[in-house]
Design a protein around this motif. Sequence first.
Motif, PDB file in Angstrom:
ATOM      1  N   ALA A 189     -58.252 -34.407   8.453  1.00  0.00           N
ATOM      2  CA  ALA A 189     -58.969 -35.098   9.519  1.00  0.00           C
ATOM      3  C   ALA A 189     -59.522 -36.436   9.055  1.00  0.00           C
ATOM      4  O   ALA A 189     -59.800 -37.304   9.878  1.00  0.00           O
ATOM      5  CB  ALA A 189     -60.107 -34.222  10.052  1.00  0.00           C
ATOM      6  N   LYS A 190     -59.705 -36.600   7.753  1.00  0.00           N
ATOM      7  CA  LYS A 190     -60.118 -37.901   7.205  1.00  0.00           C
ATOM      8  C   LYS A 190     -59.184 -38.251   6.042  1.00  0.00           C
ATOM      9  O   LYS A 190     -59.606 -38.600   4.949  1.00  0.00           O
ATOM     10  CB  LYS A 190     -61.583 -37.887   6.766  1.00  0.00           C
ATOM     11  N   GLY A 191     -57.894 -38.187   6.360  1.00  0.00           N
ATOM     12  CA  GLY A 191     -56.890 -38.443   5.333  1.00  0.00           C
ATOM     13  C   GLY A 191     -56.875 -39.870   4.831  1.00  0.00           C
ATOM     14  O   GLY A 191     -56.462 -40.126   3.696  1.00  0.00           O
ATOM     15  N   ILE A 192     -57.339 -40.830   5.631  1.00  0.00           N
ATOM     16  CA  ILE A 192     -57.306 -42.233   5.196  1.00  0.00           C
ATOM     17  C   ILE A 192     -58.250 -42.456   4.028  1.00  0.00           C
ATOM     18  O   ILE A 192     -57.900 -43.116   3.034  1.00  0.00           O
ATOM     19  CB  ILE A 192     -57.648 -43.151   6.386  1.00  0.00           C
ATOM     20  N   VAL A 193     -59.454 -41.915   4.115  1.00  0.00           N
ATOM     21  CA  VAL A 193     -60.389 -42.112   3.009  1.00  0.00           C
ATOM     22  C   VAL A 193     -59.932 -41.338   1.781  1.00  0.00           C
ATOM     23  O   VAL A 193     -60.125 -41.785   0.634  1.00  0.00           O
ATOM     24  CB  VAL A 193     -61.820 -41.723   3.445  1.00  0.00           C
ATOM     25  N   GLU A 194     -59.295 -40.171   1.989  1.00  0.00           N
ATOM     26  CA  GLU A 194     -58.788 -39.405   0.840  1.00  0.00           C
ATOM     27  C   GLU A 194     -57.674 -40.186   0.130  1.00  0.00           C
ATOM     28  O   GLU A 194     -57.607 -40.212  -1.102  1.00  0.00           O
ATOM     29  CB  GLU A 194     -58.256 -38.049   1.322  1.00  0.00           C
ATOM     30  N   ARG A 195     -56.816 -40.835   0.909  1.00  0.00           N
ATOM     31  CA  ARG A 195     -55.745 -41.612   0.291  1.00  0.00           C
ATOM     32  C   ARG A 195     -56.294 -42.848  -0.413  1.00  0.00           C
ATOM     33  O   ARG A 195     -55.739 -43.299  -1.419  1.00  0.00           O
ATOM     34  CB  ARG A 195     -54.723 -42.027   1.373  1.00  0.00           C
ATOM     35  N   THR A 196     -57.382 -43.399   0.089  1.00  0.00           N
ATOM     36  CA  THR A 196     -57.976 -44.578  -0.537  1.00  0.00           C
ATOM     37  C   THR A 196     -58.506 -44.249  -1.924  1.00  0.00           C
ATOM     38  O   THR A 196     -58.452 -45.088  -2.832  1.00  0.00           O
ATOM     39  CB  THR A 196     -59.088 -45.143   0.355  1.00  0.00           C
ATOM     40  N   PHE A 197     -59.007 -43.033  -2.111  1.00  0.00           N
ATOM     41  CA  PHE A 197     -59.430 -42.631  -3.458  1.00  0.00           C
ATOM     42  C   PHE A 197     -58.250 -42.706  -4.425  1.00  0.00           C
ATOM     43  O   PHE A 197     -58.392 -43.154  -5.574  1.00  0.00           O
ATOM     44  CB  PHE A 197     -60.000 -41.209  -3.433  1.00  0.00           C
ATOM     45  N   GLY A 198     -57.079 -42.264  -3.968  1.00  0.00           N
ATOM     46  CA  GLY A 198     -55.897 -42.365  -4.810  1.00  0.00           C
ATOM     47  C   GLY A 198     -55.530 -43.793  -5.128  1.00  0.00           C
ATOM     48  O   GLY A 198     -55.081 -44.105  -6.246  1.00  0.00           O
ATOM     49  N   THR A 199     -55.717 -44.696  -4.161  1.00  0.00           N
ATOM     50  CA  THR A 199     -55.434 -46.112  -4.399  1.00  0.00           C
ATOM     51  C   THR A 199     -56.370 -46.679  -5.462  1.00  0.00           C
ATOM     52  O   THR A 199     -55.939 -47.437  -6.342  1.00  0.00           O
ATOM     53  CB  THR A 199     -55.578 -46.897  -3.093  1.00  0.00           C
ATOM     54  N   ILE A 200     -57.637 -46.327  -5.398  1.00  0.00           N
ATOM     55  CA  ILE A 200     -58.597 -46.817  -6.397  1.00  0.00           C
ATOM     56  C   ILE A 200     -58.236 -46.303  -7.783  1.00  0.00           C
ATOM     57  O   ILE A 200     -58.285 -47.038  -8.780  1.00  0.00           O
ATOM     58  CB  ILE A 200     -60.026 -46.401  -6.000  1.00  0.00           C
ATOM     59  N   ASN A 201     -57.840 -45.047  -7.869  1.00  0.00           N
ATOM     60  CA  ASN A 201     -57.454 -44.495  -9.172  1.00  0.00           C
ATOM     61  C   ASN A 201     -56.198 -45.165  -9.708  1.00  0.00           C
ATOM     62  O   ASN A 201     -56.088 -45.439 -10.910  1.00  0.00           O
ATOM     63  CB  ASN A 201     -57.234 -42.982  -9.049  1.00  0.00           C
ATOM     64  N   ALA A 202     -55.235 -45.454  -8.815  1.00  0.00           N
ATOM     65  CA  ALA A 202     -53.966 -46.019  -9.271  1.00  0.00           C
ATOM     66  C   ALA A 202     -54.080 -47.491  -9.637  1.00  0.00           C
ATOM     67  O   ALA A 202     -53.467 -47.954 -10.607  1.00  0.00           O
ATOM     68  CB  ALA A 202     -52.899 -45.829  -8.182  1.00  0.00           C
ATOM     69  N   LEU A 203     -54.856 -48.247  -8.880  1.00  0.00           N
ATOM     70  CA  LEU A 203     -54.914 -49.692  -9.083  1.00  0.00           C
ATOM     71  C   LEU A 203     -56.035 -50.142 -10.016  1.00  0.00           C
ATOM     72  O   LEU A 203     -55.970 -51.240 -10.547  1.00  0.00           O
ATOM     73  CB  LEU A 203     -55.063 -50.405  -7.730  1.00  0.00           C
TER      74      LEU A 203
ATOM     75  N   THR B 220     -80.628 -44.566  14.007  1.00  0.00           N
ATOM     76  CA  THR B 220     -81.327 -45.847  14.077  1.00  0.00           C
ATOM     77  C   THR B 220     -80.371 -46.978  14.399  1.00  0.00           C
ATOM     78  O   THR B 220     -80.700 -47.878  15.174  1.00  0.00           O
ATOM     79  CB  THR B 220     -82.036 -46.122  12.739  1.00  0.00           C
ATOM     80  N   LEU B 221     -79.180 -46.948  13.818  1.00  0.00           N
ATOM     81  CA  LEU B 221     -78.211 -48.032  14.000  1.00  0.00           C
ATOM     82  C   LEU B 221     -77.291 -47.803  15.194  1.00  0.00           C
ATOM     83  O   LEU B 221     -76.379 -48.594  15.422  1.00  0.00           O
ATOM     84  CB  LEU B 221     -77.361 -48.173  12.724  1.00  0.00           C
ATOM     85  N   GLY B 222     -77.500 -46.725  15.946  1.00  0.00           N
ATOM     86  CA  GLY B 222     -76.649 -46.460  17.099  1.00  0.00           C
ATOM     87  C   GLY B 222     -75.251 -46.021  16.728  1.00  0.00           C
ATOM     88  O   GLY B 222     -74.294 -46.313  17.445  1.00  0.00           O
ATOM     89  N   ILE B 223     -75.110 -45.313  15.590  1.00  0.00           N
ATOM     90  CA  ILE B 223     -73.808 -44.878  15.096  1.00  0.00           C
ATOM     91  C   ILE B 223     -73.600 -43.412  15.442  1.00  0.00           C
ATOM     92  O   ILE B 223     -74.483 -42.584  15.209  1.00  0.00           O
ATOM     93  CB  ILE B 223     -73.706 -45.079  13.574  1.00  0.00           C
ATOM     94  N   SER B 224     -72.435 -43.096  15.973  1.00  0.00           N
ATOM     95  CA  SER B 224     -72.080 -41.713  16.272  1.00  0.00           C
ATOM     96  C   SER B 224     -71.517 -41.053  15.018  1.00  0.00           C
ATOM     97  O   SER B 224     -70.657 -41.617  14.345  1.00  0.00           O
ATOM     98  CB  SER B 224     -71.046 -41.661  17.397  1.00  0.00           C
ATOM     99  N   VAL B 225     -72.011 -39.862  14.685  1.00  0.00           N
ATOM    100  CA  VAL B 225     -71.558 -39.110  13.513  1.00  0.00           C
ATOM    101  C   VAL B 225     -70.668 -37.969  13.985  1.00  0.00           C
ATOM    102  O   VAL B 225     -71.088 -37.157  14.818  1.00  0.00           O
ATOM    103  CB  VAL B 225     -72.751 -38.559  12.704  1.00  0.00           C
ATOM    104  N   GLN B 226     -69.436 -37.908  13.469  1.00  0.00           N
ATOM    105  CA  GLN B 226     -68.483 -36.877  13.853  1.00  0.00           C
ATOM    106  C   GLN B 226     -68.074 -36.077  12.627  1.00  0.00           C
ATOM    107  O   GLN B 226     -67.259 -36.545  11.821  1.00  0.00           O
ATOM    108  CB  GLN B 226     -67.247 -37.490  14.513  1.00  0.00           C
ATOM    109  N   PRO B 227     -68.617 -34.878  12.429  1.00  0.00           N
ATOM    110  CA  PRO B 227     -68.145 -34.029  11.334  1.00  0.00           C
ATOM    111  C   PRO B 227     -66.722 -33.561  11.604  1.00  0.00           C
ATOM    112  O   PRO B 227     -66.322 -33.331  12.749  1.00  0.00           O
ATOM    113  CB  PRO B 227     -69.130 -32.852  11.351  1.00  0.00           C
ATOM    114  N   THR B 228     -65.945 -33.420  10.552  1.00  0.00           N
ATOM    115  CA  THR B 228     -64.567 -32.954  10.684  1.00  0.00           C
ATOM    116  C   THR B 228     -64.553 -31.446  10.904  1.00  0.00           C
ATOM    117  O   THR B 228     -65.512 -30.750  10.571  1.00  0.00           O
ATOM    118  CB  THR B 228     -63.758 -33.296   9.430  1.00  0.00           C
ATOM    119  N   PRO B 229     -63.473 -30.917  11.459  1.00  0.00           N
ATOM    120  CA  PRO B 229     -63.375 -29.461  11.610  1.00  0.00           C
ATOM    121  C   PRO B 229     -63.393 -28.772  10.246  1.00  0.00           C
ATOM    122  O   PRO B 229     -62.997 -29.358   9.229  1.00  0.00           O
ATOM    123  CB  PRO B 229     -62.024 -29.266  12.315  1.00  0.00           C
TER     124      PRO B 229
END
Length: 709
Positions: A406-420, A391-400
């Motif tokens: 393949a989505k290490g940035i969001v995984e690292r952000t979880f660590g930032t939330i836990n630490a801070l 509906t919003l014209g967004i492309s969805v790309q599943p990781t291999p």
Amino acid sequence: MSGRRGGRPVLEVGAHVRFRDRTWQVVALAGQQIHLAGETGEDETVVAGHLFADPSFTIVGAEMPQAVTQWGLFETAPKEAQQKALAWQRHIREVESGLPPDGPGAGGTPRPQYDPDQFTLAQREQAKAAELTAIGFGPVSRTTVQRMRLAYRKQGLWGLVDHRTTRRPSPTGRTDERVIAAIEEALRRQRGRSKGTITGLKPLVTQILTDRHGRGTVPTPAQATFYRLVHQLADPAEHPHRPARTLPSTARGRSFTPTVALRPGEQVQVDTTRLDVLAVFDNGTTGRPELTIAVDVATRAILAAVLRPAGTKAVDAALLLAEMAVPHPARPTWPDALRLAHTQLPQLKRLMNLDERLEGAAARPVVVPETIVVDRGKVYLSTAFTAACETLGISVQPTPPHAPAAKGIVERTFGTINALLCQHLPGYTGSDVTRRGPAAETEACFSVTQLQDLLDEWLIHYHHRPHEGLRHPTLPKKALTPNQMWAALVAVAGYVSLPLNGNDYLELLPVRWQAITERGIRIDHRTYDHDLLAPYRGQPSCITARGGKWEVHTNPHDARQVWVRLPDGPLTEIPWIHRDHIHQPFNTATWQHIKTITTRHGDRDTHEADLADALDQLMRRAHTGTATADEQRLITRTAPLKTPPTAADTRTPPAPHPQADGWDADSLDDLDDLPDDQEQADEEPGDDNAHAPYTGLGLYDPAQEALNW
């Protein structure tokens, strides 16, 4: 100039816009600020969210945002019609952009006959017509391609559906209209009288036909046909030989991840994990809630963060998209240091002089992503999530498969939330069982809603904190904050995607199909009613695929109202009949608990009133501190926060505001609905801010922290 990017209109430097009923030209973009020049030489600088929210805002000469597809209606079409509409969508996108969403040209060079740099739109439409005819779509002309393209721009996927498959058959078939008029006249004459049988109604219809058209001119229909016509035309409450009653209340993408993102919203990574903090759930138990976040790769901005007790559903993931694309105001209980007036945005003083209402806004990025990278969980590959992205014209790309990097940035952000954040909260469990304290369960005191409120507040701090992974090319040794990187990349990209509005948000809510009875709409022992439903009580909708039921949108986290699509098109809010007695949102889990502890006495109206009263009493007991331990755990989100001050803070905390104490930020928004004299009675003399003063969480002083930004 203006254009479209990723299926959404964009605002670029040089575009002409209508704002405050005047025409302006965009002369510069800087972060969340848009610099406008007027026709008579004046200039203004406004925040993007404020500009987009203005009712008079339009882009002059540009195609406005495509309306959100009515997915409730689209799902009623036959599967073959849905598949053909999706096929048309892919071809139309290739005609407009030259790049199909999948196939040989995806992500690369357009096919020669669809290159926008070499062929006009009319030529590309002619080429597509020839291609569709060759592959078996039937005889397709350029006019057909153009008509389908315009229908898609206007109505989305619903405009591409073959509406011959969704056309509602006439309830009276091919019956002579004179017979129909005679039956309606007979039913009108019987209104208010003692009801007989359908057979007894037939002589009256025959007499009316004779009086109007002469004997034998219009034949009387057969008995079975006559019964069917009366069933269709009679009002349910006045049907012959039927007691007055209400009607029954019976509703793959390419595995490719770019390594570099240069525009805000170009790629957003989404994932879900359990938070390393124990929360008190609505049923009184403790556990780790699930956190779903969306992180922009280019700026490391956390666009949305949603907590759920457990079992994140596809609808929660779909609502996450609306969370990213809808501007957020600052909450009433947030300290002033987190508001726009206390940030380091350039030319802030001038902005505040333009509109004092900006003082209460929260400087938080708003974007409709171009691409979302997700793992292969069922939640993100579900129909609800992919449909919302479509509906919003967004492309969805599943990781291999088996590739968490393949989505290490969001995984690292979880660590930032836990630490801070998480490690400073009571009930912190540590990253594994070897690091968990012996009494973590007894320390848990926050509900999921309270943790969500803390997380929303912390996100404003996060966006002003330097991030070591963000560097400006001209200042490589200085780490930028997510907000600074956002401002820099927006200036380079030169456009801003238009956000969604409130109506688009409602379209993304879960859909269920319900009947509109004489009493209204009944869902799980709750009745939703309004005078707007009067013409439709007991009447079927035009959606025959759903048995004549009506499309109803519900919010699973606030059951105080629903939205129904009436024949005029837009969704209409219908309140719960007891909403005036329940001033705080409640979810289905709390309602189920109330149903289990409330004994039924009397009819269903009395039982519903007893349920509403029990819910109100439970919230009042928790608010006044007289609830039992089990009740307090159940309704913890409405209990006062009991956070001890830091050891170094020996100041006496100010007395909490009576209205704010015990209610979350969402319930404080209901203060706007109170009469003026009641609001004044709640405020203390001489207090310009009636909300509870911020006393800190024993972690940091936000006012002092703001000075270090």
